[in-house]
Design a protein around this motif. Structure first.
Motif, PDB file in Angstrom:
ATOM      1  N   ARG A 186       0.833  -1.205   0.000  1.00  0.00           N
ATOM      2  CA  ARG A 186       0.000   0.000   0.000  1.00  0.00           C
ATOM      3  C   ARG A 186       0.870   1.259   0.000  1.00  0.00           C
ATOM      4  O   ARG A 186       0.600   2.232  -0.713  1.00  0.00           O
ATOM      5  CB  ARG A 186      -0.926  -0.019   1.214  1.00  0.00           C
ATOM      6  N   LYS A 187       1.939   1.227   0.775  1.00  0.00           N
ATOM      7  CA  LYS A 187       2.849   2.371   0.803  1.00  0.00           C
ATOM      8  C   LYS A 187       3.560   2.545  -0.535  1.00  0.00           C
ATOM      9  O   LYS A 187       3.744   3.654  -1.027  1.00  0.00           O
ATOM     10  CB  LYS A 187       3.869   2.150   1.921  1.00  0.00           C
ATOM     11  N   ARG A 188       3.961   1.419  -1.143  1.00  0.00           N
ATOM     12  CA  ARG A 188       4.629   1.501  -2.446  1.00  0.00           C
ATOM     13  C   ARG A 188       3.693   2.047  -3.511  1.00  0.00           C
ATOM     14  O   ARG A 188       4.102   2.870  -4.349  1.00  0.00           O
ATOM     15  CB  ARG A 188       5.133   0.123  -2.841  1.00  0.00           C
ATOM     16  N   ASP A 189       2.452   1.628  -3.444  1.00  0.00           N
ATOM     17  CA  ASP A 189       1.487   2.140  -4.415  1.00  0.00           C
ATOM     18  C   ASP A 189       1.300   3.646  -4.257  1.00  0.00           C
ATOM     19  O   ASP A 189       1.212   4.385  -5.252  1.00  0.00           O
ATOM     20  CB  ASP A 189       0.158   1.421  -4.257  1.00  0.00           C
ATOM     21  N   ARG A 190       1.225   4.082  -3.026  1.00  0.00           N
ATOM     22  CA  ARG A 190       1.115   5.525  -2.803  1.00  0.00           C
ATOM     23  C   ARG A 190       2.368   6.261  -3.289  1.00  0.00           C
ATOM     24  O   ARG A 190       2.286   7.367  -3.837  1.00  0.00           O
ATOM     25  CB  ARG A 190       0.890   5.794  -1.317  1.00  0.00           C
ATOM     26  N   GLY A 191       3.518   5.626  -3.107  1.00  0.00           N
ATOM     27  CA  GLY A 191       4.755   6.250  -3.595  1.00  0.00           C
ATOM     28  C   GLY A 191       4.792   6.350  -5.113  1.00  0.00           C
ATOM     29  O   GLY A 191       5.192   7.399  -5.676  1.00  0.00           O
ATOM     30  N   TYR A 192       4.378   5.280  -5.788  1.00  0.00           N
ATOM     31  CA  TYR A 192       4.351   5.328  -7.240  1.00  0.00           C
ATOM     32  C   TYR A 192       3.315   6.330  -7.762  1.00  0.00           C
ATOM     33  O   TYR A 192       3.507   6.977  -8.790  1.00  0.00           O
ATOM     34  CB  TYR A 192       4.080   3.935  -7.806  1.00  0.00           C
ATOM     35  N   GLN A 193       2.216   6.440  -7.023  1.00  0.00           N
ATOM     36  CA  GLN A 193       1.225   7.433  -7.407  1.00  0.00           C
ATOM     37  C   GLN A 193       1.791   8.842  -7.278  1.00  0.00           C
ATOM     38  O   GLN A 193       1.590   9.700  -8.151  1.00  0.00           O
ATOM     39  CB  GLN A 193      -0.019   7.275  -6.533  1.00  0.00           C
ATOM     40  N   ALA A 194       2.532   9.081  -6.195  1.00  0.00           N
ATOM     41  CA  ALA A 194       3.169  10.396  -6.020  1.00  0.00           C
ATOM     42  C   ALA A 194       4.249  10.625  -7.085  1.00  0.00           C
ATOM     43  O   ALA A 194       4.405  11.737  -7.612  1.00  0.00           O
ATOM     44  CB  ALA A 194       3.773  10.500  -4.620  1.00  0.00           C
ATOM     45  N   LEU A 195       5.009   9.569  -7.422  1.00  0.00           N
ATOM     46  CA  LEU A 195       6.039   9.699  -8.442  1.00  0.00           C
ATOM     47  C   LEU A 195       5.432  10.025  -9.803  1.00  0.00           C
ATOM     48  O   LEU A 195       5.926  10.892 -10.537  1.00  0.00           O
ATOM     49  CB  LEU A 195       6.849   8.402  -8.516  1.00  0.00           C
ATOM     50  N   SER A 196       4.342   9.337 -10.126  1.00  0.00           N
ATOM     51  CA  SER A 196       3.683   9.609 -11.399  1.00  0.00           C
ATOM     52  C   SER A 196       3.142  11.036 -11.453  1.00  0.00           C
ATOM     53  O   SER A 196       3.312  11.753 -12.451  1.00  0.00           O
ATOM     54  CB  SER A 196       2.551   8.604 -11.597  1.00  0.00           C
ATOM     55  N   THR A 197       2.523  11.466 -10.363  1.00  0.00           N
ATOM     56  CA  THR A 197       1.997  12.831 -10.319  1.00  0.00           C
ATOM     57  C   THR A 197       3.127  13.853 -10.419  1.00  0.00           C
ATOM     58  O   THR A 197       2.999  14.892 -11.083  1.00  0.00           O
ATOM     59  CB  THR A 197       1.200  13.043  -9.032  1.00  0.00           C
ATOM     60  N   GLY A 198       4.254  13.571  -9.760  1.00  0.00           N
ATOM     61  CA  GLY A 198       5.386  14.498  -9.820  1.00  0.00           C
ATOM     62  C   GLY A 198       5.975  14.604 -11.217  1.00  0.00           C
ATOM     63  O   GLY A 198       6.327  15.696 -11.677  1.00  0.00           O
ATOM     64  N   LEU A 199       6.114  13.480 -11.917  1.00  0.00           N
ATOM     65  CA  LEU A 199       6.656  13.522 -13.281  1.00  0.00           C
ATOM     66  C   LEU A 199       5.726  14.290 -14.218  1.00  0.00           C
ATOM     67  O   LEU A 199       6.178  15.059 -15.083  1.00  0.00           O
ATOM     68  CB  LEU A 199       6.872  12.104 -13.803  1.00  0.00           C
ATOM     69  N   ILE A 200       4.421  14.082 -14.047  1.00  0.00           N
ATOM     70  CA  ILE A 200       3.470  14.827 -14.871  1.00  0.00           C
ATOM     71  C   ILE A 200       3.554  16.322 -14.569  1.00  0.00           C
ATOM     72  O   ILE A 200       3.530  17.168 -15.479  1.00  0.00           O
ATOM     73  CB  ILE A 200       2.050  14.297 -14.643  1.00  0.00           C
ATOM     74  N   ALA A 201       3.677  16.677 -13.295  1.00  0.00           N
ATOM     75  CA  ALA A 201       3.793  18.085 -12.925  1.00  0.00           C
ATOM     76  C   ALA A 201       5.089  18.690 -13.463  1.00  0.00           C
ATOM     77  O   ALA A 201       5.111  19.845 -13.919  1.00  0.00           O
ATOM     78  CB  ALA A 201       3.722  18.229 -11.409  1.00  0.00           C
ATOM     79  N   ALA A 202       6.187  17.920 -13.407  1.00  0.00           N
ATOM     80  CA  ALA A 202       7.454  18.426 -13.940  1.00  0.00           C
ATOM     81  C   ALA A 202       7.372  18.630 -15.452  1.00  0.00           C
ATOM     82  O   ALA A 202       7.881  19.611 -15.996  1.00  0.00           O
ATOM     83  CB  ALA A 202       8.592  17.463 -13.599  1.00  0.00           C
ATOM     84  N   GLY A 203       6.711  17.697 -16.151  1.00  0.00           N
ATOM     85  CA  GLY A 203       6.545  17.873 -17.589  1.00  0.00           C
ATOM     86  C   GLY A 203       5.664  19.050 -17.928  1.00  0.00           C
ATOM     87  O   GLY A 203       5.850  19.700 -18.966  1.00  0.00           O
ATOM     88  N   THR A 241       7.950  15.279  -5.052  1.00  0.00           N
ATOM     89  CA  THR A 241       9.295  14.730  -4.864  1.00  0.00           C
ATOM     90  C   THR A 241       9.534  14.391  -3.392  1.00  0.00           C
ATOM     91  O   THR A 241      10.049  13.314  -3.053  1.00  0.00           O
ATOM     92  CB  THR A 241      10.347  15.720  -5.357  1.00  0.00           C
ATOM     93  N   ALA A 242       9.153  15.332  -2.524  1.00  0.00           N
ATOM     94  CA  ALA A 242       9.316  15.074  -1.084  1.00  0.00           C
ATOM     95  C   ALA A 242       8.451  13.899  -0.631  1.00  0.00           C
ATOM     96  O   ALA A 242       8.882  13.050   0.170  1.00  0.00           O
ATOM     97  CB  ALA A 242       8.961  16.335  -0.297  1.00  0.00           C
ATOM     98  N   ARG A 243       7.232  13.798  -1.139  1.00  0.00           N
ATOM     99  CA  ARG A 243       6.365  12.697  -0.742  1.00  0.00           C
ATOM    100  C   ARG A 243       6.908  11.369  -1.267  1.00  0.00           C
ATOM    101  O   ARG A 243       6.862  10.347  -0.561  1.00  0.00           O
ATOM    102  CB  ARG A 243       4.960  12.943  -1.283  1.00  0.00           C
ATOM    103  N   THR A 244       7.444  11.389  -2.480  1.00  0.00           N
ATOM    104  CA  THR A 244       7.998  10.149  -3.037  1.00  0.00           C
ATOM    105  C   THR A 244       9.207   9.696  -2.250  1.00  0.00           C
ATOM    106  O   THR A 244       9.412   8.491  -2.020  1.00  0.00           O
ATOM    107  CB  THR A 244       8.379  10.369  -4.511  1.00  0.00           C
ATOM    108  N   ARG A 245      10.033  10.670  -1.824  1.00  0.00           N
ATOM    109  CA  ARG A 245      11.202  10.320  -1.014  1.00  0.00           C
ATOM    110  C   ARG A 245      10.781   9.640   0.279  1.00  0.00           C
ATOM    111  O   ARG A 245      11.475   8.740   0.785  1.00  0.00           O
ATOM    112  CB  ARG A 245      12.003  11.581  -0.702  1.00  0.00           C
ATOM    113  N   GLY A 246       9.642  10.028   0.882  1.00  0.00           N
ATOM    114  CA  GLY A 246       9.199   9.431   2.132  1.00  0.00           C
ATOM    115  C   GLY A 246       8.544   8.080   1.940  1.00  0.00           C
ATOM    116  O   GLY A 246       8.494   7.280   2.887  1.00  0.00           O
TER     117      GLY A 246
END
Length: 598
Positions: free
Chosen positions: A79-96, A107-112
């Motif tokens: 569950r934590k990994r899924d939340r991390g991947y969701q944050a990573l995906s959202t961060g990459l979309i925001a960066a693009g 980025t900070a949420r993905t790091r945690g």
């Protein structure tokens, strides 16, 4: 689907087994601890199956209870990994999308939630976030760390290459691209970047080798690879043309096999064949190129294939090109230029006007001005064509990255891109669509051509030759004379007569000591020099004629072009004026010329 199929097969097997037992009845007898148990075969089989099912159920319950702590921990971890991947995906979309705030937050949420060792994409998110925030140094450090990791090496080299190109560090960009091409030859960006760098440095052999490797690994499309290889071979042939014509010929012909429409390769091949005195094959190469797409340089090389040909022979070659591509502006221009050299002015004019109607460009009107000068010599008509040339679009040229080159180059001098030059017209004002009943620019220029001014029209060269040929032959006498330049006056032409030599007895002088008119003897014809009136900002001083003098000039009785002659008042000759007179043209000096008097 496979599991359902297996379950169905098991049920069918059990059903078939019980059916088989039902068709074959029997009894079972069991003696256990002094007791005798008897039952039918069907009941015994049913009890056995139920016992096995019960044992399996018990084993499953024990397994669930035993592994429950691990299962619970794994559940929360997933569950934590899924939340991390969701944050990573959202961060990459925001960066693009360029949203720096959301990208930094994700980025900070993905790091945690995720570990960078387990997910390398976190480095990419951090690098992209640093780029959109303008922190290029931090982004470069992230790319360097990614280049050290085998899993993200290509991604890190790509980022370092782009950063080096942004800073203008071409050498560093070249090194990063070469490293990526060596480690991963299947990367198209690395191959193309390395190819451009080697082409810009003139290392044609290495560029061809790298392109062959990329074609083997199917990195570049086949058609694009053939085009680039043809350009590289043409560039190498261009460099070898002076030192090794044979090698240049082979490279150029190989380039034509890959791209039959590559004009520079065909021209280089033709030049190399000309140097080998193989005119037939060179002409064949140029003819194939011409049939594919007419080009002025092809026409120029084909018409002047033989250095010893006459102007008429060159005109025949130009007519041959025009027959292959009729109603083409380039074909018509080639014929017009050759006809002008052959002094067939009517043909040259008609072809040039036809080209002007099709493509009214600068060179067409300049050619018409040259034809006008050779045909009529009318300054007004010549100025008309020159004015049209100034207002017309420029001719097509080799252009790359807004740079116009006089000759084809394999690499752009601005961006260093391979095969950047194209034969096209420079950017200019585009004419609007022709309205119904309207005329094109060329047709309007031809219709507005002023008529020939007969008063100032100079005879053509053919007329002068005919005049000399029709004059009777007389004993000749060589006399050395000094040609005097008449001073232009603002109203009319001045005709100056000067004696052959000051001391000869056939020169008369009046009673006032002024030089008189030259006497025409039996064996000598007076020489007259006529200068047309030239516009001047200030009127030139000239001697005022006598009030009682009749018409200032009158035609002579000689054949052909009549030389005008003063009626009564003699005009003061050139040598009677002081050198610093403002009306004297000081930019032309008297020259010694030998004439034959008839």
């Amino acid at each position: 689907m496979i599991r359902i199929l297996i379950f169905v097969l098991i049920v069918l097997a059990l059903g078939a087994g019980f059916s088989w037992l039902a068709d074959r009845p029997g009894e079972l007898s069991l003696v256990w601890m002094g007791q005798r148990i008897e039952t039918s075969l069907m009941v015994g089989a049913t009890l056995l199956v139920a016992l096995i099912a019960a044992i399996l159920l018990v084993v499953w319950l024990v397994r669930v209870i035993w592994f429950s702590p691990h299962s619970i921990a794994r559940y929360f971890r997933v569950r934590k990994r899924d939340r991390g991947y969701q944050a990573l995906s959202t961060g990459l979309i925001a960066a693009g999308a360029g949203d720096a705030i959301l990208a930094r937050k994700m980025t900070a949420r993905t790091r945690g939630l995720l570990s960078a060792d387990q997910e390398p994409l976190i480095h990419l998110l951090e690098a992209q976030t640093a780029l959109i925030e303008g922190k290029h140094d931090d982004a470069r450090r992230k790319f360097e760390r990614m280049a050290e990791d085998p899993e993200t090496r290509e991604l890190g080299l790509r980022g370092l290459y782009l950063e080096a190109k942004r800073l203008g560090a071409n050498e560093a960009a070249r090194q990063y691209a070469e490293q990526a091409a060596d480690k991963a030859p299947h990367l198209a960006w690395a191959t193309l970047a390395t190819l451009d760098e080697r082409s810009q440095a003139g290392r044609w052999d290495e560029a061809v080798h790298l392109l062959d490797q990329s074609r083997t690994s199917h990195v570049i499309d086949r058609k694009e690879a053939d085009r680039k290889k043809a350009v590289l071979l043409a560039a190498r042939a261009r460099e070898r043309l002076d030192a090794d014509p044979k090698a240049a010929r082979d490279d150029a012909l190989a380039a034509l096999k890959l791209d039959p429409a590559l004009v520079p390769a065909g021209l280089i091949a033709a030049k190399a064949l000309f140097r080998e005195d193989n005119l037939r094959k060179a002409a064949s190469v140029l003819e194939k190129l011409w049939k594919h797409a007419p080009h002025p340089e092809i026409a120029r090389a084909y018409v002047r294939a033989r250095s010893g040909d006459s102007a008429v022979d060159r005109l025949k070659r130009a007519r041959k090109l025009e027959a292959w591509k009729p109603n083409n502006a380039v074909s018509l221009m080639a014929v017009a230029e050759s006809a002008l050299e052959a002094r067939e002015l009517e043909l040259a004019r008609s072809m040039a006007e036809a080209a002007a109607r099709i493509a009214p460009t600068e060179s067409v009107f300049l050619l018409l001005a040259d034809i006008e000068e050779a045909d009529t010599g009318d300054e007004g008509r010549i100025r008309h064509w020159m004015n049209q040339a100034l207002k017309s679009p420029r001719d097509a040229a080799w252009i790359a990255d807004s740079v116009v080159s006089q000759e084809w180059l394999p690499v752009s001098p601005v961006s260093g891109r391979l095969d950047a030059f194209e034969w096209k017209m420079p950017v200019s004002t585009i004419d609007g669509p022709l309205e119904e009943g309207g005329v094109s620019r060329g047709e309007a220029a031809i219709r507005s051509l002023p008529p020939v001014a007969t008063s100032v029209a100079a005879p053509s060269r053919a007329e002068q030759d005919a005049e000399v040929a029709t004059q009777p032959t007389k004993p000749t006498e060589t006399v050395e004379r000094t040609i005097a330049i008449a001073v232009p006056v603002p109203t009319e032409s001045v005709i100056v007569y000067e004696p052959a030599e000051p001391a000869r007895p056939n020169v008369a002088a009046d009673t006032d000591g002024k030089p008189g008119q030259e006497l025409a003897t039996k064996d000598e014809t007076p020489l007259a020099v006529r200068t047309p009136v030239l516009p001047s900002s200030s009127p030139s001083p000239s001697p005022s004629p006598s009030p009682s003098s009749p018409s200032p000039v009158q035609p002579s009785s000689s054949g052909g072009r009549s030389a005008t002659k003063p009626a009564e008042a003699p005009v003061e000759p050139f040598f009677g004026r002081p050198p610093d007179d403002p009306g004297v043209r000081t930019d032309r000096v008297a020259e010694k010329t030998t004439f034959k008097l008839f």
